[in-house]
Design an enzyme around this catalytic site. Structure first.
Site, mmCIF file in Angstrom:
data_model
loop_
_atom_site.group_PDB
_atom_site.id
_atom_site.type_symbol
_atom_site.label_atom_id
_atom_site.label_comp_id
_atom_site.label_asym_id
_atom_site.label_seq_id
_atom_site.Cartn_x
_atom_site.Cartn_y
_atom_site.Cartn_z
ATOM 1 N N ASP A 25 5.460 -10.725 -3.161
ATOM 2 C CA ASP A 25 4.388 -11.496 -3.675
ATOM 3 C C ASP A 25 5.007 -12.788 -4.322
ATOM 4 O O ASP A 25 4.081 -13.928 -4.263
ATOM 5 C CB ASP A 25 3.872 -10.844 -4.657
ATOM 6 C CG ASP A 25 2.910 -9.426 -3.972
ATOM 7 O OD1 ASP A 25 2.775 -9.595 -2.818
ATOM 8 O OD2 ASP A 25 2.175 -8.982 -4.764
ATOM 9 N N LYS A 68 4.012 5.212 -0.850
ATOM 10 C CA LYS A 68 4.230 6.145 -2.159
ATOM 11 C C LYS A 68 4.282 5.437 -3.182
ATOM 12 O O LYS A 68 5.365 5.217 -3.843
ATOM 13 C CB LYS A 68 5.197 7.011 -1.726
ATOM 14 C CG LYS A 68 5.269 8.115 -3.092
ATOM 15 C CD LYS A 68 6.580 8.855 -3.001
ATOM 16 C CE LYS A 68 6.445 9.949 -4.115
ATOM 17 N NZ LYS A 68 6.737 9.229 -5.641
ATOM 18 N N SER A 76 8.067 4.507 -2.312
ATOM 19 C CA SER A 76 8.288 4.503 -3.989
ATOM 20 C C SER A 76 9.018 3.447 -4.587
ATOM 21 O O SER A 76 8.533 1.979 -4.271
ATOM 22 C CB SER A 76 8.763 5.720 -4.273
ATOM 23 O OG SER A 76 8.666 5.998 -5.555
#
Length: 389
Positions: free
Chosen positions: A304, A318, A293
């Site tokens: 990234d 999740k 999460s």
């Protein structure tokens, strides 16, 4: 019979606008028909009248609501008023208790640590004391988890304890529970001047805790850190705003995360603002299959942007938002309303974050041992080998 009549009225209220609209335009393909709605009331009546045990209409209605929500996904949930209130306490990072950390040794309960200034401290409970009974129920012969849970309760309520310090007689104490802050960030130095920070979960204050922990550890060492290891292994997520604030603390610009949703309040996009907490400091994130999460959002954003090297096992996957919606009777609904996407358009839900360096999944309690596990050793080598990921 009152609920049955109420259900009939609700069905009529549902169908009357639909019938009027049907005269003007064709009904949408997913609209419920009268027969389908009647099926629900038929099942309700059959269960109420013929099930082997007598169950109240109110209970059956609650079961129906819970069943509908539970079929959606593992995270959506209907909450009664008390559960809804407790959820607010957890997200705020607080609970009602006496301020102790309990350890299990040889099937006995001992006080491992006492929160300074908390109720247990005021009652002169000491680290090393053995917990013998809670509210008159002996620990011996009772599931240890039940005795530990019994320490928690409504702030302002009291709990009767029997404790014994080493070499002394047992003593009886009455302790008044209070709201206590639940820490989410734990720190220690490794390999000299590298900071290891374990974030167990995200509360509304975790970003503040982490920034303070970084500053405090540097002050304790008498100089700047040479690198940061952010340990998110076992972190199930929590308050997304705090995870986003931590990502912002390590980035100068760019997208952190965005969502796709049918529910307008969860159509969001977070971007980093100029200024970092620790500019140009090497950063490694440790993850495992239990990292989920909000912890995956943080990991994905820094990975990234090339700001962190991610080490460990593929994360849980999740990547969904559960909106907490208040109902008129004081209850609440935790409902999945959106999915998260990383800056590179990677969907987290069902996929997780793939580390830069994959290690075998481990079950470790990092800060409870002086031994450095494989993940921490790999993180140290990464930091020592280059200045930035």
């Amino acid at each position: 019979m009152q609920i049955t009549r109420l259900l009939t009225i609700l069905l009529l209220c549902w169908l009357m606008p639909a019938a009027q609209a049907a005269e003007e335009a064709p009904a949408p393909g997913n609209a419920l028909t009268l027969d389908e709605l009647r099926t629900f009331t038929d099942v309700f009546n059959q269960v109420r009248n013929n099930y082997v045990e007598d169950i109240s209409e109110q209970t059956l209605l609650r079961y129906a609501i819970e069943g509908m929500v539970q079929q959606l996904d593992p995270w959506s949930e209907f909450m009664d008023a008390e559960t809804f209130r407790q959820l607010g306490d957890v997200s705020a990072g607080r609970y009602g208790g006496i301020g102790v950390r309990v350890d299990i040794l040889a099937q006995r309960l001992f006080i491992e640590a006492v929160t300074p200034g908390g109720p247990a401290s005021e009652a002169r409970i000491l680290s090393g004391d053995q917990l013998l009974a809670v509210d008159g129920v002996p620990v011996r012969g009772r599931p240890l988890g039940d005795s530990m849970d019994a320490l928690l309760g409504e702030p302002g309520s009291t709990v009767e304890l029997r404790v014994r310090s080493p070499g002394e007689a047992a003593r009886e104490l009455t302790v008044t529970r209070d709201y206590l802050t639940v820490p989410s960030v734990f720190r220690k130095p490794v390999d000299g001047d590298i900071g290891l920070f374990h974030v167990s979960h995200f509360t509304r204050h975790s970003h503040e805790e982490l920034r303070a922990a970084i500053d405090d550890l540097g002050a304790d060492l008498g100089g700047p850190l040479s690198g940061i290891i952010l340990d998110l292994r076992g972190n199930p997520g929590g308050v997304i705003d705090s995870a986003v604030a931590i990502a912002d603390g390590f980035l100068d610009r760019g997208l952190i995360v965005y969502t796709r949703s049918r529910y307008a309040p969860t159509q969001i996009e977070f971007r980093a603002e100029p200024g970092q907490w620790t500019e140009a400091l090497p950063l490694v994130i440790l993850v495992d299959s239990r990292t989920a999460s909000a912890a995956e959002v943080l990991t994905g954003a820094l990975k990234d942007h090339g700001r962190a090297t991610v080490i460990g096992a593929r994360t849980y996957g999740k990547g969904s938002i559960q909106s907490v919606l208040a109902l008129r009777n004081g209850a609440g609904l935790k409902l999945t309303t959106a999915h998260y996407f990383t800056p590179s358009d990677t969907v987290i839900q069902g996929h997780g974050i793939v580390p830069d360096l994959v290690l075998e999944d481990q079950s470790v309690e990092v800060l409870e041992t002086t031994e450095l596990d494989a993940g921490i050793r790999a993180a140290i080598r990464t930091i020592r080998g280059k200045s930035l990921p």
